[in-house]
Write an enzyme that holds these catalytic residues in place. Structure first.
Site, mmCIF file in Angstrom:
data_model
loop_
_atom_site.group_PDB
_atom_site.id
_atom_site.type_symbol
_atom_site.label_atom_id
_atom_site.label_comp_id
_atom_site.label_asym_id
_atom_site.label_seq_id
_atom_site.Cartn_x
_atom_site.Cartn_y
_atom_site.Cartn_z
ATOM 1 N N GLU A 1 21.042 -10.661 18.746
ATOM 2 C CA GLU A 1 22.169 -9.889 19.295
ATOM 3 C C GLU A 1 23.471 -10.644 19.171
ATOM 4 O O GLU A 1 24.537 -10.060 19.184
ATOM 5 C CB GLU A 1 22.025 -9.565 20.793
ATOM 6 C CG GLU A 1 21.377 -8.266 21.107
ATOM 7 C CD GLU A 1 21.436 -7.968 22.597
ATOM 8 O OE1 GLU A 1 22.524 -8.026 23.180
ATOM 9 O OE2 GLU A 1 20.381 -7.668 23.157
ATOM 10 N N HIS B 1 11.409 -8.408 30.313
ATOM 11 C CA HIS B 1 11.604 -7.393 29.262
ATOM 12 C C HIS B 1 11.849 -8.034 27.898
ATOM 13 O O HIS B 1 11.820 -7.346 26.877
ATOM 14 C CB HIS B 1 12.742 -6.435 29.633
ATOM 15 C CG HIS B 1 14.110 -7.001 29.425
ATOM 16 N ND1 HIS B 1 14.660 -7.962 30.241
ATOM 17 C CD2 HIS B 1 15.040 -6.752 28.476
ATOM 18 C CE1 HIS B 1 15.864 -8.274 29.806
ATOM 19 N NE2 HIS B 1 16.126 -7.543 28.740
#
Ligand code: SAH
Length: 527
Positions: free
Chosen positions: A334, A475
């Site tokens: 990212e 997550h």
């Protein structure tokens, strides 16, 4: 490897046709098709002597009869993929070795393993524009001239292969057109805005990136990703505990929240005693954050600004603390840390801090034959069909999955520590030697990667969390790098290797991770 994108890739910018103004796109298309078709009949200089042959098939024939080497046999023997084939051609051309150097080679390592051999030696080398698979199958129209005696099946196969080639060429053309469009925008931006932009061509490049980033920010516009993050208790409670347990650090401070999402971290900071919180997010979720902040009567303390941190101007000159939850898979996916570092360098007051401040990236060896079979051997027999070629695309894509701690077969090892208060952008791409102390005698089927996060600097109550397989899952799960061929290991031995992490230049938010492990070079993408 992504820097070099032939034989089916989109080519380097400097190989591109000149920019057009877009009005005569059809003419350009035709010209490019012609240009592609002509490639098949380009003259080719022999790999082993100075003869210039009329085509790729004539060159192969010449190599077989004059130099007694069948390139097809070499490709088959060493199971060369596109890149292996390209490297072999460039190896031969750059070392000027004679044909005998291709016989009796070991299975590994091959002398052209280095990525340096991806660089073409001969410009526009027609041999590099040839698909090794087609050469081997003998399906390429260029290697297999039409003959009246061909069977219906053979003709059909040739037609399919031609269709496939056309499809790939079309895709390559589409990518080239897209790149051209971007280059055109870049050129326009440079010419029109050179004087008004914040930093000349950097501004124009930023504008180009906008396109690419649109998808990224729109994914954060949907509530579901924020719901997932908020429900990740390990993550969210760590941020909360850090702020609530260290109120002395927040009292009367000015805090910047880079990428505030729903505003949760800003609200923790406000509750922890911050005088002012500036919350910035480019995605549409910030409109919800505005309502959320009002619903919690925090609008006097929290100022929300929609925009990229790189593009907006803050209402204050400096801030005392920067908080951000920027971590991606395998920590750096990212590349949002880039934005936090940008904010740090521009807005952080002397003596201020970024939190979280310390991050470790770790690796461990995994022995999980069942998972390996599910992911790799699976393709050998799918409802009775052989889909083994799929392994070529499955293996190099790192998987994001939860690893069962029982399948770990080594102690973990930290391969990189990042201090967010000190690190600079260039250090986010790195190479590191590692050593995995093996604990079980078995097959190593994968390497697992994960990260740990620390709220440390100056905290009287330090907080940390791990995304490793031994603790409560988050997550982020773990990142798995599957080994197509497992490595047999013994308890007590040290599995040594080197890992290289770099950004994909074509998509800087995605990563390439390369392992040098026991004479193998394995490159994975994370996208
Ligand atoms: N802080 C929130 C959201 C974290 S997700 C929470 O902890 O729940 C990361 C957020 O950062 C996303 O909403 C994304 O849109 C935003 N973001 C990423 N890069 C950014 C940038 N350069 N400028 C502004 N916002 C950014």
């Amino acid at each position: 490897m992504a820097e070099y994108t032939y034989p089916h890739g989109d080519g380097d910018a400097d190989e591109m046709p000149e920019l057009s103004d877009g009005d005569d796109e059809d003419v350009d298309d035709e010209e490019q098709w012609q240009w592609m078709e002509e490639e098949d009949s380009q003259p080719v200089t022999c790999l082993f002597c100075d003869r210039v042959l009329s085509s790729v098939p004539a060159t192969l024939q010449h190599c077989t009869t004059e130099h007694h080497i069948s390139l097809v046999d070499v490709i088959r023997k060493h199971n060369l993929d596109d890149y292996g084939y390209i490297k072999m051609i460039n190896f031969i051309r750059s070392t000027k070795c004679d044909a005998s150097c291709l016989t009796g080679l070991p299975d590994a390592p091959l002398p052209w393993e280095s990525e340096d051999f991806l660089r073409p030696v001969v410009q526009d080398d027609p041999l590099l524009q040839t698909d090794p698979e087609e050469l081997c199958e003998g399906l390429s129209p260029s290697t297999c001239p039409p003959s009246g005696a061909e069977s219906h099946d053979a003709l059909q196969q040739r037609a399919q292969a031609a269709e496939e080639r056309a499809r790939r060429s079309e895709e390559a053309l589409a990518r080239a057109m897209d790149d051209l469009h971007k280059l055109k925008l870049l050129a326009q931006g440079l010419v029109l805005n050179a004087e008004t932009r914040r930093s000349g061509n950097l501004g124009a490049v930023a504008e180009l990136r906008e396109d690419e980033d649109e998808a990224y920010f729109s994914s954060y516009g949907h509530y579901s990703i924020h719901e997932e993050m908020l429900k990740d208790k390990v993550r969210t409670e760590s941020y909360r505990d850090f702020m609530y347990r260290n109120p002395d650090m927040f009292r009367d401070k000015v805090v910047l929240d880079v990428g505030c999402g729903t505003g949760i971290l800003s609200m923790f900071a406000a509750r922890a005693g911050a005088k002012k919180v500036i919350a910035v997010d480019q995605s549409e979720i910030i409109y919800q954050a505005m309502d959320i902040v009002r619903s919690n009567q925090l609008e006097d303390k929290i100022t929300l600004i929609k925009g990229r941190i790189e593009d907006i101007e803050l209402p204050v000159e400096k801030v005392d603390i920067i908080i951000s939850e920027w971590m991606g898979y395998f920590l750096l996916f990212e590349s949002m840390l880039d934005s936090v570092l940008y904010a740090r360098d521009l807005y952080l007051a002397d003596g201020g801090s970024v939190y979280p401040d310390l991050c470790n990236i770790s690796l461990a060896a995994v022995g999980d034959t069942q998972k390996h079979q599910d992911h790799i051997a699976f393709w050998d027999d799918v409802y009775g069909f052989n889909m083994a070629c799929m392994k070529k695309v499955v293996v190099p894509e790192a998987a994001v999955e939860v690893v069962n701690a029982d399948t770990l077969i080594s102690e973990p090892t930290v391969i990189q520590t990042i201090d967010c208060n000190r690190v600079c952008l260039s250090e986010l791409e790195f190479a590191s030697d590692f050593c995995l102390k093996i604990t079980n005698s078995t097959d190593c089927t994968a390497i697992v990667g994960y990260f740990d996060i620390f709220f440390d600097k100056g905290c009287s109550n330090k907080v940390m969390f791990s995304t490793g397989p031994q603790v409560t899952k988050t997550h982020w799960k773990q990142t798995i790098f599957l080994l197509e061929r497992p490595i047999a290991v013994q308890a007590g031995e040290e599995l040594r290797g080197k890992i290289t992490v770099r950004k994909n230049k074509k998509d800087p938010r995605s990563l390439f991770v390369t392992f040098d492990l026991r004479d193998r070079k394995l490159t994975y993408s994370l996208q």
